[in-house]
Design an enzyme around this catalytic site. Sequence first.
Site, PDB file in Angstrom:
ATOM      1  N   ASP A 109       9.323  -2.973  -2.678  1.00  0.00           N
ATOM      2  CA  ASP A 109       7.923  -3.408  -2.694  1.00  0.00           C
ATOM      3  C   ASP A 109       7.606  -4.466  -3.752  1.00  0.00           C
ATOM      4  O   ASP A 109       6.435  -4.675  -4.079  1.00  0.00           O
ATOM      5  CB  ASP A 109       7.009  -2.190  -2.899  1.00  0.00           C
ATOM      6  CG  ASP A 109       6.912  -1.348  -1.635  1.00  0.00           C
ATOM      7  OD1 ASP A 109       6.731  -1.937  -0.558  1.00  0.00           O
ATOM      8  OD2 ASP A 109       7.022  -0.115  -1.732  1.00  0.00           O
ATOM      9  N   ASP A 168       6.670  -2.707   7.061  1.00  0.00           N
ATOM     10  CA  ASP A 168       5.962  -3.202   5.872  1.00  0.00           C
ATOM     11  C   ASP A 168       6.804  -4.214   5.077  1.00  0.00           C
ATOM     12  O   ASP A 168       6.286  -5.062   4.363  1.00  0.00           O
ATOM     13  CB  ASP A 168       5.605  -2.059   4.916  1.00  0.00           C
ATOM     14  CG  ASP A 168       5.246  -0.757   5.597  1.00  0.00           C
ATOM     15  OD1 ASP A 168       5.693  -0.529   6.730  1.00  0.00           O
ATOM     16  OD2 ASP A 168       4.541   0.053   4.987  1.00  0.00           O
TER      17      ASP A 168
END
Length: 393
Positions: A109, A168
């Site tokens: 991330d 994602d």
Amino acid sequence: MKYSVVFALLLLGSRTLAQSPIDVKKEFAFAAQQYERMLASHPDTTKFPQSTNPDGSPRDMKSSWWCSGFFGGSLWYLYEQTKEPKWKDAAHKWSMAVAKEQYNTGTHDLGFMLYCPFGNGYRLTKNEAYPPIMLTGAKSLSTRFDPKVGLIKSWNKLKEYNYPVIIDNMMNLEFLFWASKTSGDKRFRDICITHADNTMKYHFRPDGSSYHVICYNPDGTVAAKITHQGAANESAWARGQAWGLYGYTVMYRETKDKKYLQQAQKIADFYLNHPNLPADKIPYWDFNAPNIPNEERDASAGAIAASALLELSTYTGAAGKPYYQAAVQMLQSLASPAYKANLGENNNFILKHSVGHKPGKSEVDVPLVYADYYFLEALLRYEALRQKPGFRS
Ligand code: GLY
């Protein structure tokens, strides 16, 4: 009715449509008031605003949580709109609070965590302290790319699988493109293209919807197609669709390869034409949630999709009009009292009604820091678009 009267009415109608239906200045003035309170209630920069706990108290997280960059990013957007130095100072402080994550190789991330704060900060200030932090972060992120698999690994483990990749992950590619252009190291760009191509191959269904998680074997073959945050393995988790839409729009921006534009349009068309998309265009947390219409909405998915659609609308000529119009409708909905907090409420977040992880019974029907971030980003994109010469709504 006389033709002249009809014509006058039509003209009036088109004038009304051409007027801005969203008052961006007013929206930012409200956001500034909420975030002034948020800053006052968060003196400790190791506790990042995230959401609301089930007991109503503020939910804060550490810098290692995937959302730590969004607060700083939103503060940069406030600075961008207002040009007030106090937002620049706050944005710098909350960006630097994430800087140590540049060495974190345990997460995929880093695009969210580092590029949202430092990428915006560098774009707006050219502070030369920021690029080295981002370049170290990009190297850390790249360690999660195994060329034999051809994708960046998202999590280290999910159930019995050792190479799960979530949709994602497309959101990290913008960061790696930046790193490639800044450092001159083509490998970052190559990773983006390989990851995006394999995601296109394995993550999507024929109707344009995507799985949440594809688990890979060490040789790059698919071990399983499943969900983690969605309603079912074969469902279309709303935020996942929004991440994919945003990710392939960025892929087209960076490469100008038409196959990515087509992919982004396919996702957009699935999303916008879905029979379960409500009239206000803010989706339920999953397009196939079992109890629609008695399911929570996900304002975060709405904000991400709005921002992506505004950019997509600029690449698609006349076909872009429905994307632009849908995005405006999404922003109007989010800016209405149905989704926007009252001043001083909602633990000082801007938007209500997002869903983090419903199957995990976590963050259900709450504010989420990234819903605010993409809402502000979309408002800025909307404003910029309307100021472009020759703009037609
Ligand atoms: N990347 C995690 C989420 O969208 O919830």
